[in-house]
Write a protein that holds these residues in place. Sequence first.
Motif, mmCIF file in Angstrom:
data_model
loop_
_atom_site.group_PDB
_atom_site.id
_atom_site.type_symbol
_atom_site.label_atom_id
_atom_site.label_comp_id
_atom_site.label_asym_id
_atom_site.label_seq_id
_atom_site.Cartn_x
_atom_site.Cartn_y
_atom_site.Cartn_z
ATOM 1 N N UNK A 100 1.253 -1.381 0.178
ATOM 2 C CA UNK A 100 0.065 -0.214 0.221
ATOM 3 C C UNK A 100 0.967 1.106 -0.068
ATOM 4 N N UNK A 101 1.768 1.011 1.048
ATOM 5 C CA UNK A 101 2.797 2.071 0.731
ATOM 6 C C UNK A 101 3.974 2.889 -0.407
ATOM 7 N N UNK A 102 3.547 1.802 -0.930
ATOM 8 C CA UNK A 102 4.175 1.684 -2.706
ATOM 9 C C UNK A 102 3.313 2.403 -3.724
ATOM 10 N N UNK A 103 2.348 1.715 -4.106
ATOM 11 C CA UNK A 103 1.489 1.788 -4.850
ATOM 12 C C UNK A 103 0.735 2.859 -4.633
ATOM 13 N N UNK A 104 0.613 3.872 -3.077
ATOM 14 C CA UNK A 104 -0.601 4.613 -2.902
ATOM 15 C C UNK A 104 0.499 6.047 -2.290
ATOM 16 N N UNK A 105 1.031 5.942 -1.263
ATOM 17 C CA UNK A 105 2.002 6.420 -0.759
ATOM 18 C C UNK A 105 3.101 7.147 -1.268
ATOM 19 N N UNK A 106 4.073 6.499 -1.329
ATOM 20 C CA UNK A 106 4.809 6.758 -1.758
ATOM 21 C C UNK A 106 4.448 7.760 -3.338
ATOM 22 N N UNK A 107 3.317 7.911 -4.355
ATOM 23 C CA UNK A 107 3.381 8.602 -5.990
ATOM 24 C C UNK A 107 2.985 10.206 -4.886
ATOM 25 N N UNK A 108 2.325 9.889 -3.624
ATOM 26 C CA UNK A 108 1.615 10.737 -2.998
ATOM 27 C C UNK A 108 2.933 12.323 -2.932
ATOM 28 N N UNK A 109 3.714 11.651 -2.046
ATOM 29 C CA UNK A 109 5.200 11.783 -1.288
ATOM 30 C C UNK A 109 5.857 12.873 -2.446
ATOM 31 N N UNK A 151 17.498 19.791 -4.961
ATOM 32 C CA UNK A 151 15.786 19.422 -4.894
ATOM 33 C C UNK A 151 15.629 18.331 -5.996
ATOM 34 N N UNK A 152 16.254 18.659 -7.518
ATOM 35 C CA UNK A 152 15.565 17.276 -8.298
ATOM 36 C C UNK A 152 16.638 16.231 -8.326
ATOM 37 N N UNK A 153 18.145 16.614 -7.204
ATOM 38 C CA UNK A 153 18.632 15.194 -7.010
ATOM 39 C C UNK A 153 17.595 14.270 -5.546
ATOM 40 N N UNK A 154 17.224 14.854 -4.984
ATOM 41 C CA UNK A 154 16.021 14.681 -3.962
ATOM 42 C C UNK A 154 15.606 14.068 -4.190
ATOM 43 N N UNK A 155 14.508 14.964 -5.727
ATOM 44 C CA UNK A 155 13.266 14.359 -5.962
ATOM 45 C C UNK A 155 13.345 12.375 -7.270
ATOM 46 N N UNK A 156 14.404 12.950 -7.162
ATOM 47 C CA UNK A 156 14.574 12.067 -8.784
ATOM 48 C C UNK A 156 15.265 10.405 -7.478
ATOM 49 N N UNK A 157 15.800 10.480 -5.812
ATOM 50 C CA UNK A 157 16.236 9.444 -5.627
ATOM 51 C C UNK A 157 14.856 8.650 -5.132
ATOM 52 N N UNK A 158 13.971 9.748 -4.608
ATOM 53 C CA UNK A 158 12.714 9.374 -4.482
ATOM 54 C C UNK A 158 11.638 8.047 -5.185
ATOM 55 N N UNK A 159 12.145 9.221 -6.845
ATOM 56 C CA UNK A 159 11.526 8.180 -7.513
ATOM 57 C C UNK A 159 11.740 6.966 -7.945
ATOM 58 N N UNK A 160 13.336 6.890 -7.793
ATOM 59 C CA UNK A 160 13.978 5.575 -8.301
ATOM 60 C C UNK A 160 14.132 4.353 -6.641
ATOM 61 N N UNK A 161 13.715 4.862 -5.938
ATOM 62 C CA UNK A 161 13.165 3.815 -4.570
ATOM 63 C C UNK A 161 12.014 4.232 -4.714
ATOM 64 N N UNK A 162 11.387 4.552 -5.026
ATOM 65 C CA UNK A 162 9.602 3.316 -5.871
ATOM 66 C C UNK A 162 9.479 2.804 -7.088
ATOM 67 N N UNK A 163 10.904 2.937 -8.415
ATOM 68 C CA UNK A 163 10.675 2.051 -9.155
ATOM 69 C C UNK A 163 11.416 1.075 -8.424
ATOM 70 N N UNK A 164 12.296 0.705 -7.653
ATOM 71 C CA UNK A 164 12.828 -0.265 -7.229
ATOM 72 C C UNK A 164 11.847 -1.076 -5.905
ATOM 73 N N UNK A 165 11.260 -0.523 -5.550
ATOM 74 C CA UNK A 165 9.769 -1.408 -4.490
ATOM 75 C C UNK A 165 9.447 -2.884 -4.799
ATOM 76 N N UNK A 166 8.878 -2.596 -6.005
ATOM 77 C CA UNK A 166 8.190 -3.520 -6.640
ATOM 78 C C UNK A 166 9.387 -5.050 -7.192
ATOM 79 N N UNK A 167 9.862 -4.918 -7.299
ATOM 80 C CA UNK A 167 11.640 -5.805 -6.875
ATOM 81 C C UNK A 167 11.417 -5.879 -5.926
ATOM 82 N N UNK A 168 12.107 -5.212 -4.913
ATOM 83 C CA UNK A 168 12.483 -5.813 -3.823
ATOM 84 C C UNK A 168 11.354 -6.204 -2.242
ATOM 85 N N UNK A 169 10.494 -5.736 -2.349
ATOM 86 C CA UNK A 169 9.007 -6.330 -1.736
ATOM 87 C C UNK A 169 9.548 -7.802 -2.837
#
Length: 498
Positions: A100-109, A151-169
């Motif tokens: 739920x965090x991966x699919x809902x919270x991370x995109x909102x964040x 700020x852009x680097x921080x945003x990209x870190x969040x986007x990359x973290x979201x992208x790898x979450x499914x594999x990690x889960x």
Amino acid sequence: MAEKPKFDNHLLVRKFPEKGYFREIRAQPNLEELQSWVTAQREEKEKSEEAETEKSQQTDETSEAKSGQTGNSSVDAPTQLAQLQDKFYRTISSYHTLIFVYTSIMPIYSTMLFEREIEKKAEKEFERISSDDEFQLYGMSADQWRAIQPEIRRLLDVVRATAVQPNAILLSLVATFDSVVAETLRILLRANPERYSSSDKQISYKNLLSMTSFDDAIEHAIEEEIASQMRGSHEEQVKFIKENLDLDIRKGYDEWPEYVELFERRNLVAHGDLVANVIYINNCKRNGYDVSDINPGDRLTITSEYLINSARRLMEFGLLLIFVLWRKHFPDSDGDAYDWLNGLTFDMLRHKENHVAARVLDFAINHQPTAPSERTQKMMIINWANAQKKLGHDGKCSEIIDKVDWSASSDEFKISLASLREDVPEFVRLMPIVDKAGLVSKEEYREWPVFDWVRDHEDVLGEFQKIYGEPLLQLTSDMESSDTENSDENDETARVVH
């Protein structure tokens, strides 16, 4: 009827004695079970302290310290299996929150971070070149670019973290499942080492000299074999269980193809960046999974739906694996295996794990060579029918309960049937009867999932107020609501009927 206990529930809080810090909390209606658990924990602590003392003194009594690892543990094997089953269920359940965090919270964040840190600054400080509903283009100076880069680097870190979450889960899900398989094998082989007669594992002379008893040699062989099996494929593990524990898991399991594909996809995550290869395709084909639209080189995806289905599938398979092995190898506690599984499915219904509950109960009721006690059987049938109804299968629910003769059943079953049939007048008629007989408490009216179908009806609310002098529906705290939606750690030892 037995005398009703003084309290409906008991709360046990455990602290670290040295500093008084909070450690854990348990809630349990049965006071004796809580007290027994405290006694067991104290005994375990004493044994641990004694073992540590022996180790520091470097005595020659290590075999005694290890005896609890070779089948002589103070906790018997069925109890260990029950604890493992419970821990596994609650761990896999927690993945739903993670998904739920991966699919809902991370995109909102990530959206919030973009709007607050980048878009706001761009609108204020940069020049807009073009803009539409999808794209906004801005121009900026070199200094402005340097200023916004963090700020852009921080945003990209969040986007990359979201992208790898499914594999990690997925990797974590399979690792959790593997650990349960390994522990199940360990418990069974330690309890019955004579079943482990087919091993040809050899022990080196060096390792042999380090052992102080024959039990040490058995323990070493078991650990070596388990490590070997867990390094192999899941098909090889199934073969090992069949040959050494006399259980053919594949027989009668209708989701075997999906089960195999799950682990094959996990291997692609771990070793191939989710790119399909010949091994994946051939193994899936051999086990009946349709890969007709997948070719070598295709990149697969892992969606939130795939993760949820994977978690459900592993939960079901793991719980039933422990259940069947428990019944097969410890027939004297056969009834306990059924009771414990029924308790777990009750929790599933409370936490909306209706799909898994329905499949687990179907398997336990209809695909076992022997049945539980009549009372347990009827509890499981009620829960199975309720799971089907919660899935929207009202016809299946009616079919399940209509096949059983309930005429001689106690009123707690009859009031449950009235709820499943949404027969409010019959439910209300039975309320004072079951209260007088002590069959259903006021808290059970609030908690039993089987009563969800009539709980908020005005006639039921009125009768409850009349009997107990308080409203049936009560406001709950945020923490209680959260516990109900997820896993209820404070209720891990409680097992309610329906």
